[in-house]
Design a protein around this motif. Structure first.
Motif, PDB file in Angstrom:
ATOM      1  N   GLU A 118      46.274  39.063  48.371  1.00  0.00           N
ATOM      2  CA  GLU A 118      46.877  38.733  47.129  1.00  0.00           C
ATOM      3  C   GLU A 118      46.486  37.710  46.233  1.00  0.00           C
ATOM      4  OE1 GLU A 118      50.410  40.325  47.574  1.00  0.00           O
ATOM      5  OE2 GLU A 118      50.122  42.023  48.736  1.00  0.00           O
ATOM      6  N   ASP A 177      45.301  34.975  44.480  1.00  0.00           N
ATOM      7  CA  ASP A 177      43.871  34.328  43.843  1.00  0.00           C
ATOM      8  C   ASP A 177      43.057  32.351  44.408  1.00  0.00           C
ATOM      9  OD1 ASP A 177      41.437  34.011  42.738  1.00  0.00           O
ATOM     10  OD2 ASP A 177      42.335  34.571  40.590  1.00  0.00           O
ATOM     11  N   ARG A 198      35.579  42.653  49.282  1.00  0.00           N
ATOM     12  CA  ARG A 198      35.174  42.307  47.560  1.00  0.00           C
ATOM     13  C   ARG A 198      34.713  40.927  47.412  1.00  0.00           C
ATOM     14  NH1 ARG A 198      42.151  41.527  46.967  1.00  0.00           N
ATOM     15  NH2 ARG A 198      42.530  43.467  47.786  1.00  0.00           N
TER      16      ARG A 198
END
Ligand code: SAM
Length: 280
Positions: free
Chosen positions: A106, A108, A134
């Protein structure tokens, strides 16, 4: 005193801060600072680099990264019990370690990092593959990282570096090898960790390529590879039937026999097929 810094040995850190390992957080700690330094060295020359570390735990790898000369380490840790232990590391390496308490899926981290950026982590197994995917599929290429040095279960590491014709070859190999060089750099037995996990582990080092190895549209390549390997025992003309019309012609135009199976097709072949499909 430990070999790499003036901080206490990791066993002592764990005892002082009562960091009994939690399975739910994938906690298998590395306690040997020689080993964590060895992993940090596999991340390449850290001097002048910011390093993103996920799941620092009691800080073994973190200390390795700092001792090996990282300009700064940004560490994201979900377990609040580890934060005081990491604060001691931050105090010993003044101004070079920033710890964020949070979930790596979650948070960044990019606003806290300055290029060049390397990623190094003994990842929690439950989030490792998701983070890797990702990092391999950003909006823009080249990505924010120049290299990823990551611990995985050996079986996952083998899937990342797998070549055509092998059982481990699949989506992860294509994804990793299309835009990065990937190799296994260290193999580790369960006993290297505390507590020992059930399986062996391996460190994979990936270096981002400037350009993809072969041209292809990311979304199309991803769709083709997903469909091909979802039904990996089927011939491609069957598994890819729903992906585009005239699939046999497109396979032939890409130099692939329609009767082949996904695991026989090279990365170059999949990219050629993605380009043939993109044409419509
Ligand atoms: N780096 C340490 C070492 O090598 O000893 C710990 C490695 S342990 C395999 C994984 C670490 O990731 C644990 O400290 C765990 O609390 C943390 N962790 C688990 N899930 C996480 C998440 N979603 N975000 C950030 N950290 C997480």
């Amino acid at each position: 005193m430990s070999a790499i810094d003036n901080l206490p040995p990791l066993r002592e850190v764990i005892a002082t801060h009562e960091l009994n390992a939690r399975k739910s957080l994938g906690q298998n700690f590395l306690l040997d600072l020689n080993l964590t330094s060895k992993i940090a060295r596999q991340a390449g020359d850290l001097t002048g680099c910011d390093v993103l570390e996920i799941g620092p735990g009691p800080g073994g790898l973190t200390r390795g990264l700092l001792a090996e000369g990282a300009r700064r380490v940004l560490a994201i840790e979900k377990d609040s019990r580890c934060i005081p232990a990491l604060a001691e590391v931050a105090a010993a390496y003044a101004g070079r370690l920033q710890v964020i308490e949070g979930d790596a899926l979650e948070v960044d981290p990019l606003e806290h990092l300055t290029p060049p950026i390397r990623v190094a982590a003994n990842l929690p197994y439950n989030v490792g593959t998701e983070l890797l995917v990702r990092w391999l599929t950003p909006q823009q290429w080249p990505p924010f990282w120049t290299s990823l040095t990551l611990m995985f279960q050996k079986e996952v590491a083998e899937r990342i570096v797998a070549t055509p014709g092998s059982k481990a070859y699949g989506r992860l190999a294509i994804l990793a090898q299309w835009r990065a060089d990937a190799r296994i750099v260290i193999n580790l037995p369960p006993e290297a960790f505390s507590p020992p996990p059930k399986v062996s582990s391996a460190v994979v080092h990936l270096t981002a390529l400037e350009e993809p190895r072969f041209p292809a549209e990311p979304a199309v390549l991803s769709r083709v590879v997903a469909a091909a390997f979802n039904q990996r025992r089927k011939m491609l003309r069957a598994s890819l039937k729903g992906v585009a019309p005239d699939i046999e012609d497109r396979l032939l135009a890409a130099g692939i026999k329609p009767t082949e199976r996904a695991e026989q097709v090279t990365l170059e072949g999949f990219c050629a097929l993605a380009r043939e499909i993109k044409k419509t």
